[in-house]
Write a protein that holds these residues in place. Structure first.
Motif, PDB file in Angstrom:
ATOM      1  N   GLN A  43       0.981  -1.216   0.270  1.00 28.40           N
ATOM      2  CA  GLN A  43       0.113  -0.300  -0.046  1.00 28.40           C
ATOM      3  C   GLN A  43       1.035   1.326   0.030  1.00 28.40           C
ATOM      4  O   GLN A  43       2.169   1.207   0.857  1.00 28.40           O
ATOM      5  CB  GLN A  43      -0.946  -0.247   0.961  1.00 28.40           C
ATOM      6  CG  GLN A  43      -1.555   1.616   2.071  1.00 28.40           C
ATOM      7  CD  GLN A  43      -2.335   1.898   0.449  1.00 28.40           C
ATOM      8  OE1 GLN A  43      -3.374   1.004   0.357  1.00 28.40           O
ATOM      9  NE2 GLN A  43      -2.551   2.843   0.443  1.00 28.40           N
ATOM     10  N   SER A 130      -6.139  -1.170  -6.366  1.00 31.37           N
ATOM     11  CA  SER A 130      -7.406  -0.435  -6.014  1.00 31.37           C
ATOM     12  C   SER A 130      -8.843  -0.782  -7.403  1.00 31.37           C
ATOM     13  O   SER A 130      -9.499  -0.483  -6.996  1.00 31.37           O
ATOM     14  CB  SER A 130      -7.292   0.698  -5.034  1.00 31.37           C
ATOM     15  OG  SER A 130      -6.961   1.382  -6.916  1.00 31.37           O
ATOM     16  N   ILE A 158      -5.776   2.554  -2.309  1.00 33.61           N
ATOM     17  CA  ILE A 158      -6.544   2.063  -1.725  1.00 33.61           C
ATOM     18  C   ILE A 158      -7.059   3.787  -1.146  1.00 33.61           C
ATOM     19  O   ILE A 158      -8.664   3.733  -1.360  1.00 33.61           O
ATOM     20  CB  ILE A 158      -7.288   1.274  -0.010  1.00 33.61           C
ATOM     21  CG1 ILE A 158      -6.451   2.369   0.584  1.00 33.61           C
ATOM     22  CG2 ILE A 158      -6.435  -0.298  -0.445  1.00 33.61           C
ATOM     23  CD1 ILE A 158      -7.448   1.899   2.569  1.00 33.61           C
ATOM     24  N   ARG A 159      -6.849   4.962  -1.464  1.00 34.28           N
ATOM     25  CA  ARG A 159      -7.710   6.293  -1.442  1.00 34.28           C
ATOM     26  C   ARG A 159      -7.762   6.603  -2.789  1.00 34.28           C
ATOM     27  O   ARG A 159      -8.477   7.967  -2.309  1.00 34.28           O
ATOM     28  CB  ARG A 159      -6.894   7.527  -0.680  1.00 34.28           C
ATOM     29  CG  ARG A 159      -5.477   6.825   0.558  1.00 34.28           C
ATOM     30  CD  ARG A 159      -4.920   7.793   1.619  1.00 34.28           C
ATOM     31  NE  ARG A 159      -3.771   7.731   0.694  1.00 34.28           N
ATOM     32  CZ  ARG A 159      -3.299   8.907   0.546  1.00 34.28           C
ATOM     33  NH1 ARG A 159      -4.389  10.152   1.057  1.00 34.28           N
ATOM     34  NH2 ARG A 159      -2.528   9.519   0.071  1.00 34.28           N
ATOM     35  N   LYS A 168     -14.615  -3.744  -3.725  1.00 40.59           N
ATOM     36  CA  LYS A 168     -13.075  -3.249  -3.511  1.00 40.59           C
ATOM     37  C   LYS A 168     -12.689  -3.877  -2.619  1.00 40.59           C
ATOM     38  O   LYS A 168     -12.228  -3.857  -1.569  1.00 40.59           O
ATOM     39  CB  LYS A 168     -13.345  -1.635  -2.903  1.00 40.59           C
ATOM     40  CG  LYS A 168     -14.319  -1.756  -1.476  1.00 40.59           C
ATOM     41  CD  LYS A 168     -14.669   0.302  -1.297  1.00 40.59           C
ATOM     42  CE  LYS A 168     -15.577  -0.466   0.106  1.00 40.59           C
ATOM     43  NZ  LYS A 168     -15.817   0.545   0.688  1.00 40.59           N
ATOM     44  N   GLU A 171      -9.099  -3.000  -0.637  1.00 44.16           N
ATOM     45  CA  GLU A 171      -9.119  -2.043   0.367  1.00 44.16           C
ATOM     46  C   GLU A 171      -9.857  -3.318   1.428  1.00 44.16           C
ATOM     47  O   GLU A 171      -9.087  -3.226   2.288  1.00 44.16           O
ATOM     48  CB  GLU A 171     -10.498  -1.297   0.432  1.00 44.16           C
ATOM     49  CG  GLU A 171     -10.654  -0.914   1.683  1.00 44.16           C
ATOM     50  CD  GLU A 171     -10.991   1.156   1.069  1.00 44.16           C
ATOM     51  OE1 GLU A 171     -12.373   1.279   1.658  1.00 44.16           O
ATOM     52  OE2 GLU A 171     -11.391   1.189   0.311  1.00 44.16           O
ATOM     53  N   GLN A 175      -8.239  -4.100   5.356  1.00 41.43           N
ATOM     54  CA  GLN A 175      -9.140  -4.227   6.300  1.00 41.43           C
ATOM     55  C   GLN A 175      -9.111  -5.189   7.243  1.00 41.43           C
ATOM     56  O   GLN A 175      -9.059  -5.567   8.410  1.00 41.43           O
ATOM     57  CB  GLN A 175     -10.607  -3.135   6.018  1.00 41.43           C
ATOM     58  CG  GLN A 175     -10.081  -2.045   5.383  1.00 41.43           C
ATOM     59  CD  GLN A 175     -12.011  -1.944   5.107  1.00 41.43           C
ATOM     60  OE1 GLN A 175     -12.508  -2.798   4.969  1.00 41.43           O
ATOM     61  NE2 GLN A 175     -12.269  -0.678   5.120  1.00 41.43           N
ATOM     62  N   ASP A 489     -15.806   7.555  -1.570  1.00 42.21           N
ATOM     63  CA  ASP A 489     -16.136   5.549  -1.723  1.00 42.21           C
ATOM     64  C   ASP A 489     -17.160   5.567  -1.935  1.00 42.21           C
ATOM     65  O   ASP A 489     -17.901   5.187  -2.147  1.00 42.21           O
ATOM     66  CB  ASP A 489     -16.473   6.302   0.121  1.00 42.21           C
ATOM     67  CG  ASP A 489     -15.231   6.767   1.020  1.00 42.21           C
ATOM     68  OD1 ASP A 489     -13.744   6.294   0.573  1.00 42.21           O
ATOM     69  OD2 ASP A 489     -15.386   6.895   1.941  1.00 42.21           O
TER      70      ASP A 489
END
Length: 681
Positions: A43, A130, A158-159, A168, A171, A175, A489
């Motif tokens: 990431q 992503s 992921i941003r 997704k 991400e 998580q 998002d």
């Protein structure tokens, strides 16, 4: 051992002529080289040196005799990964298509053995992870397991902008706690201003970003944004223009800006006053699911069939123009002659490629010296979607261009499919720009494009730039507020669960069961009925019967099943989009969770209060009568639940004995607003 992996990575970087890996890059290399997990994540934001961290890994893996393959959604991104790391590359679509039978379990033993021999112990790198949807990522993971790949590396940010397709997974993987290395040092930004801007973006401090850009911000009326951008760019010295990218939020502004630049260049005599007209294709549908929706088809649109559709009498390569809409069918006047009818809803959902592509045609005028980009791939000639080129010669049925990437000159003749797969590229929109790097940038933003003003798109736009960036916008405060309020998002399947529910573990797609289909069927009928009510229509008797039958079908599974599904859908800010993007089985998961909550009076009461507050807040914040009406119907359904379920009212009273809930609504002796006040705890 990690120490050995670090030493090997640093030595490989030195041998490649790279500078010493920084701590984040070294950690990424160590994770990939020494982890016991097959799937690992890297990431890092734009310009953090992720590719530089991967290059030594590729060199080490190749030295060990391993196959290294890099894949990405966009062919341009894959090709750049290959140049940066030395990996062999492919688009994800081509990679999966090549191995479809192995993944699906339909390949002959000899084919499976051949693929295993090729990919056993391989390192597979997924670039810009992503942007990859759940279905494609699951198939890549499945193939990696089948062939016993040594490592599957997901790398990206992921941003930044997410996948167009459902889900997704990159991400979700982070998580869920899967092994992830974070590469954080900003290597792209060179000027003090860009370093400060990137740091503010990392903090999600939009206000500081605009403050840092204040001296480089020009505010003009909305109708003058694109012409101002074009004039600023055209006024630059030619060598500086080549290093300056014009960025817009959406496609409409991109087209405006490109035409405005051409007008500026004509005015200065840099290009001829009259060019050669080309009719090009502008893609309409972005997703496979979008092609199944009737609203995607408008008269004049061009439909290309990308796979055989025997049940509809269409074969790959067929092409037609939409000339009519007849119920659930689209009438196509075919290029080969005659008419055919297409039923979009019958297009398969589970294809790993587009069944059809839908385009709008538009006219562009090309001149010698124009900057263009390809809008489709031609792998046989090395033409990649998104790659830019310069027009060297145009006219007399031929177009000669030179690639801005490698300088190769190519000739496109009249009738060549790529002659209509191009567009002007003085300006590009943010979705096209992800993965691009430029020395300088001019970003055009318009406050009226509210859906395009997001933190994610703003971050992508600014982090393309290494040295200097300027903003041209209409109403600065509105633009800033719009970006600050809209994270951009993506709604994933689990988001349908609504507010306050902890996300579950990442799940891979599974085959759709009869229950999944029944839930999906009722959800679509319910939302269609809601849309009809919003538009002032009424369900026909047949539609009412269909809705009731679909509800009864899932109520047979357990009591209140249909109501629980309506509750889940009411919680979603955009239920139609959530359904479209949901992975198989996800809707069933959140519906089942709602059923479990119903068995616990305290939990059920707490959720009821949270739902009432959310609906009341949404009604108070509604900016259109449609959104206000939707919030009102949610409140009416909540009120109906209260009236029909004495146990719920009893649980609510037990939870809040000091504040009895007063239900004073239409038909109950009070106004809707009084009812809200009684529920505000």
């Amino acid at each position: 051992m990690p120490v050995d992996a670090a030493v090997r990575a640093q030595e490989a970087a030195r041998d490649l002529g790279l500078r010493r890996l920084n701590p984040g890059q070294e950690a990424a290399a160590v994770l990939v080289l020494s982890s016991s997990d097959r799937v690992v994540n890297v990431q890092g934001g734009a310009g953090r040196g992720k590719s530089a961290a991967l290059a030594p890994i590729v060199a080490i893996a190749k030295a060990e005799g391993r196959t290294v393959i890099g894949v990405a959604v966009a062919s341009r991104t894959a090709a750049q990964l290959g140049r940066d790391t030395g990996a062999d590359t492919s688009t994800i679509a081509r990679f999966l298509a090549r191995h479809t039978r192995v993944i699906d379990g339909t390949a002959r033993p000899a084919q499976v053995a051949r693929v295993k021999a090729e990919l056993a112990g391989a390192v597979i790198i997924v670039e810009e992870a992503s942007q990859v949807g759940t279905r494609d990522m699951e198939r890549i993971v499945r193939l990696s397991n089948i062939v016993d790949a040594a490592r599957l590396v997901q790398t990206g940010d992921i941003r930044q902008l997410g996948a167009i397709d459902a889900g997704k997974p990159f991400e979700a993987s982070q998580q869920a706690g899967h092994a992830t290395a974070h590469v954080t040092e900003n290597l792209r930004s060179r000027s003090g201003q860009m370093k400060a801007i990137t740091a503010a973006l990392d903090r999600k401090d939009t206000g500081s970003v605009f403050a840092l850009l204040k001296s480089d911000t020009v505010e003009v009326p909305g109708t003058h944004v694109t012409s101002t951008v074009a004039a600023r760019w055209a006024a630059l010295p030619r060598e500086e223009r080549d290093a300056t990218l014009l960025l817009t939020g959406g496609r409409a502004m991109r087209t405006e800006a490109n035409l405005a630049v051409q007008a500026e260049l004509k005015a200065t005599g840099e290009i001829a006053g009259t060019g050669t007209p080309f009719t090009v294709l502008d893609r309409v549908n972005a997703t496979r699911e979008g092609a199944r929706q009737m609203r995607a088809y408008q008269p004049g649109h061009i439909v290309e069939v990308r796979t055989d559709l025997p049940a509809q009498g269409l074969v790959r390569g067929d092409r037609g123009v939409v000339t009519g809409i007849e119920g659930d069918r689209v009438r196509l006047t075919m290029a080969a002659g005659g008419d055919k009818l297409l039923r979009p809803a019958r297009l398969a959902k589970n294809l790993d490629r587009d069944a059809v592509s839908i385009y709008a045609s538009k006219q562009v005028e090309l001149h010698r010296g124009d900057r263009i980009r390809w809008t489709d791939n031609d792998p046989d000639r090395g033409l990649d979607n998104g790659v830019m080129a310069r027009v060297e010669e145009v006219g007399r049925g031929r177009l000669v261009v030179s690639s801005r990437d490698d300088g190769i000159v190519r000739e496109i003749h009249s009738g060549d499919r790529m002659a209509e797969r191009l567009d002007l590229a003085y300006a590009i929109n943010v979705h096209v720009a992800q993965g691009v790097t430029t020395e300088h940038g001019i970003v055009a933003l318009r406050s009226s494009e509210r859906k395009l003003l997001t933190e994610r798109s703003f971050l992508v736009a600014l982090t393309r730039v290494a040295d200097r960036v300027a903003l041209v916008l209409d109403e600065g405060r509105k633009v800033e507020r719009g970006i600050a309020r809209n994270a951009g998002d993506k709604t994933s399947a689990l988001d349908v669960a609504g507010r306050g529910q902890a996300p579950g573990a990442i799940r891979l797609p599974e085959a759709r069961s009869p229950l999944d289909r029944a839930l999906d069927h009722y959800a679509h009928l319910f939302l269609a009925a809601e849309r009809m009510r919003e538009e002032g229509g009424r369900l026909s008797p047949a539609e009412t019967r269909d809705l009731a039958a679909a509800a009864a079908a899932i109520d047979r599974v357990r009591p209140h099943a249909a109501e629980d599904l309506r509750i889940v859908l009411d919680r979603s800010p955009d239920p139609a989009r959530g359904l479209e993007q949901a992975a198989p089985g996800a809707l069933r998961q959140v519906w089942a969770e709602e059923g479990r909550a119903r068995t616990d009076p305290r939990t059920y009461a707490d959720r009821f209060v949270a739902d009432w507050r959310a609906a009341s807040d949404d009604r108070g914040k509604a900016e259109t009568w449609r959104s206000e009406d939707r919030a009102e119907r949610r409140l009416e359904r909540l009120e109906d639940r209260m009236m029909r379920q004495p146990a719920l009212e009893k649980a609510l009273d037990a939870r809040m004995p000091e504040q009895q809930l007063r239900m004073e609504g239409p038909g109950m002796g009070g106004s809707g607003r009084d009812r809200d006040q009684g529920m505000e705890l």
